[in-house]
Design an enzyme around this catalytic site. Structure first.
Site, PDB file in Angstrom:
ATOM      1  N   ILE A   1       0.816  -1.223   0.000  1.00  0.00           N
ATOM      2  CA  ILE A   1       0.000   0.000   0.000  1.00  0.00           C
ATOM      3  C   ILE A   1       0.844   1.264   0.000  1.00  0.00           C
ATOM      4  CG2 ILE A   1      -1.993  -1.071   1.102  1.00  0.00           C
ATOM      5  CD1 ILE A   1      -1.005   0.005   3.772  1.00  0.00           C
ATOM      6  N   GLY A   2       2.155   1.131   0.043  1.00  0.00           N
ATOM      7  CA  GLY A   2       2.991   2.320   0.029  1.00  0.00           C
ATOM      8  C   GLY A   2       4.446   1.960  -0.150  1.00  0.00           C
ATOM      9  N   LYS A   3       5.212   2.943  -0.629  1.00  0.00           N
ATOM     10  CA  LYS A   3       6.649   2.740  -0.818  1.00  0.00           C
ATOM     11  C   LYS A   3       7.322   4.093  -0.753  1.00  0.00           C
ATOM     12  CE  LYS A   3       8.494   2.232  -4.829  1.00  0.00           C
ATOM     13  NZ  LYS A   3       8.934   1.769  -6.181  1.00  0.00           N
ATOM     14  N   GLY A   4       8.433   4.138  -0.035  1.00  0.00           N
ATOM     15  CA  GLY A   4       9.218   5.354   0.060  1.00  0.00           C
ATOM     16  C   GLY A   4      10.629   5.129  -0.433  1.00  0.00           C
ATOM     17  N   CYS A   5      11.529   5.992   0.018  1.00  0.00           N
ATOM     18  CA  CYS A   5      12.916   5.858  -0.425  1.00  0.00           C
ATOM     19  C   CYS A   5      13.705   4.860   0.418  1.00  0.00           C
ATOM     20  CB  CYS A   5      13.601   7.224  -0.382  1.00  0.00           C
ATOM     21  SG  CYS A   5      13.606   7.990   1.246  1.00  0.00           S
TER      22      CYS A   5
ATOM     23  N   ALA B   1      11.762   2.205   2.509  1.00  0.00           N
ATOM     24  CA  ALA B   1      10.886   1.187   3.098  1.00  0.00           C
ATOM     25  C   ALA B   1       9.711   0.916   2.171  1.00  0.00           C
ATOM     26  CB  ALA B   1      10.380   1.636   4.465  1.00  0.00           C
ATOM     27  N   ALA B   2       9.073  -0.217   2.392  1.00  0.00           N
ATOM     28  CA  ALA B   2       7.821  -0.570   1.724  1.00  0.00           C
ATOM     29  C   ALA B   2       6.791  -0.894   2.796  1.00  0.00           C
ATOM     30  CB  ALA B   2       8.018  -1.763   0.782  1.00  0.00           C
ATOM     31  N   VAL B   3       5.533  -0.570   2.536  1.00  0.00           N
ATOM     32  CA  VAL B   3       4.469  -0.751   3.516  1.00  0.00           C
ATOM     33  C   VAL B   3       3.424  -1.697   2.937  1.00  0.00           C
ATOM     34  CG1 VAL B   3       2.761   0.389   4.970  1.00  0.00           C
ATOM     35  CG2 VAL B   3       4.866   1.592   4.355  1.00  0.00           C
TER      36      VAL B   3
ATOM     37  N   ASP C   1      11.272  16.265   8.023  1.00  0.00           N
ATOM     38  CA  ASP C   1      10.924  15.748   6.696  1.00  0.00           C
ATOM     39  C   ASP C   1       9.416  15.830   6.485  1.00  0.00           C
ATOM     40  OD1 ASP C   1      11.387  14.663   4.192  1.00  0.00           O
ATOM     41  OD2 ASP C   1      11.302  12.592   4.890  1.00  0.00           O
TER      42      ASP C   1
END
Length: 570
Positions: A154-158, A160-162, A353
């Site tokens: 349901i999500g991804k950043g620089c 981590a992945a969720v 941030d």
């Protein structure tokens, strides 16, 4: 006016009068200091050797009311005794002035006492009320990956992945809040809420965040040391405790500061290390972060940190892409972020941030968006630092999002003894996010956007007539370049609180009646107490406001409002 300020003004005035010789000829004053009797005067008591000042001027040790009474009585004695008009006038004016100051200070003391009493009441209630947190039941489960059923990404950043997740010790609760985000391009806000409340949302009430471990090593101690910032919003039960030390999978270590629970700050319910699994879409979405056993070209380590949190419907960025909230909801959204930043600042934590995709969103039962600040990987939360980072080298890490880096941070020049003060940096970033909440482009994004290092306040674009004037005021104040002229998150939040809940008080507010704020506070606190069991965003905000009362900060906010209202009326 503070007591210290009033005393200093009175003493400075008196000292000036002595130096000019207005009150008495120098010989009479010198005689008094020596304890001598003046010619033609009545015998009096000799001043004790250890007394620095004569008896008449020993008011430094008395209250302002006693000082005022003494000065006024001295003026009348000189009137009867035939003293010079100059001396009588000076004594009477000084005495009356101090009595007025003392009257104002007495009102201040009563108002401050009222604020403290209200604050204590709501602080006690805040400790008992944790409805916003909705923690996982305190079972002994949830400290290993096998305890969870993992769903879609349901999500991804620089870093981590969720993934959505469910667990037997976190039972599903049927409510109007959704957990999985599949936003569509819909124009009406009500339709957006409807699209977020899908039946599938109740299947995965949790979210598991898998950090990407590329250079930290595979031991739990190394992982904790490298990713400790992610544990800043962790609850007391997030980590196992052995021998009163925080541990990850049996390895001892120390974490950064911990933020206490707050409705507008994410909570981490569980944290543990585990072997990196091959989750859905991993090879397509983040192949380089995988270990070599899952992807021969991967750079990741075999173990990493997992964080378990509540599953929120969407980020603020996703929500604003399909909807512009109305003025009241928008004001409360910005107010929630200010409350969250103020809560972090009071604990010596700077997020560093803040941006719309690091803010999560859900809806309360009345349909009002509830926001929480998440993703603390870039935060400043060192135990020995108090929102001030030593900046002796350019290698010092100043924060994550360079576009929303406050001017005092982006323009800092390293050198011996240089420190970057982050106490108002997050508040500045919220000023820029305020544009997004009210349907405008962030002025610091894009190739044509402003640069926080060089912009002038006059270059900031207007928010438009559809934005409430109090929000325009707050955004303008938050984006001031000089942090000394910029209000804190607490003062900015108070401006919105007074505008939202205290319209009647503002209508009659003026410099002479600013003390009447305490009367409004008493009435407002009584109303909020009657709604103490409400779990809506509006009720939570009102309770947070009353639990954070400070007379000086409230008056500062009222001063900004009065100044703005005066400009509008003129």
């Amino acid at each position: 006016m503070s007591v210290k300020h009033a005393l200093s003004r009175g003493l400075e005035f008196g000292r000036t009068l002595f130096q000019l010789g207005i009150l008495k000829p120098a010989g009479r004053i010198a005689g008094k200091f020596r304890g001598e009797r003046l010619p033609g005067s009545q015998p009096g008591r000799t001043v004790q050797p250890r007394t620095f000042l004569p008896a008449r001027y020993r008011y430094y040790r008395r209250s302002l009311s006693g000082l005022a009474a003494n000065l006024q009585s001295a003026a009348f004695r000189r009137l009867i005794g035939g003293g010079s008009p100059r001396n009588r006038t000076v004594f009477l004016a000084f005495g009356v002035g101090l009595s007025l100051i003392d009257q104002q200070l007495e009102e201040d003391r009563k108002s401050a006492a009222t604020c403290r009493e209200i604050q204590e009441i709501f602080l006690k209630k805040k400790k008992k009320t944790t409805s916003f947190e909705r923690p996982i039941k305190p079972f002994l489960s949830g400290y290993k990956l096998e305890d969870y059923v993992i769903g879609k990404q349901i999500g991804k950043g620089c870093n981590a992945a969720v993934y959505e997740a469910a667990a037997p010790f976190a039972p599903l609760v049927a409510n109007s809040e959704c957990s999985l985000i599949e936003l569509e391009q819909i124009g009406e806000e009500s339709d957006v809420r409807a699209s977020l409340r899908s039946p599938s949302s109740h299947r995965y009430p949790l979210a598991v965040k898998m950090m990407w471990n590329i250079g930290a090593g595979s031991s739990s101690e190394a992982i904790l040391n490298a990713m400790s910032n992610e544990l800043v919003p962790a609850s007391p039960r997030a980590l196992k405790k052995e021998n009163r030390e925080l541990v990850l999978s049996g390895h001892f270590g120390k974490a950064s500061k911990r933020a206490t629970a707050h409705p507008n700050v994410i909570r981490v319910y569980r944290a543990f290390t585990a072997e990196v699994p091959l989750l859905p879409n991993a090879l397509e979405e983040y192949p380089a972060a995988l270990p070599a056993r899952l992807n021969p070209a991967g750079l990741g380590n075999n173990h990493t940190l997992f964080l378990v949190m509540k599953n929120y419907p969407c980020t603020l960025q996703q929500f604003l892409q399909v909807c512009v909230p109305d003025s009241r909801h928008g004001s409360m959204m910005l107010l929630q972020l200010l409350e969250g930043v103020d809560h972090l600042c009071k604990q010596g934590i700077a997020h560093r941030d803040l941006k719309s995709d690091n803010i999560l969103l859900e809806f309360d039962s009345a349909g009002c968006p509830r926001l929480v600040i998440s993703d603390f990987g870039c935060c400043l939360a060192e135990e020995h630092l108090d929102l001030k980072l030593p900046f002796t080298s350019r290698h010092a890490y100043r924060g994550g999002n360079s576009c929303l880096m406050a001017p005092e941070v982006s323009t800092a020049v390293p050198g011996p003894g240089v420190e970057i003060d982050y106490s108002k940096a997050d508040a500045w970033a919220l000023g820029a996010i305020g544009y997004e909440i009210f349907g405008h482009p962030n002025p610091f994004y894009g190739d044509a956007g402003l640069d926080s290092r060089t912009y002038h306040e006059k270059q900031l674009p207007p928010l438009g007539s559809n934005t409430p004037w109090n929000v325009q005021l707050v955004v303008k104040l938050l984006l001031r370049r000089n942090p000394n002229k910029r209000p804190s998150a607490r003062v900015a939040a108070n401006i919105l609180h007074l505008s939202l809940w205290g319209k009647r008080a503002l209508a009659s507010l003026n410099p002479a009646s600013i003390g009447k704020l305490s009367d409004w506070l008493l009435c407002h606190s009584a109303v909020v107490l009657l709604k103490s069991f409400a779990v809506s965003v509006e009720a939570e905000l009102q309770r947070e406001f009353l639990a954070s009362l400070d007379l000086e900060e409230l008056r500062t906010a009222a001063g900004f409002l009065m100044h703005e209202m005066t400009k509008v009326n003129v």
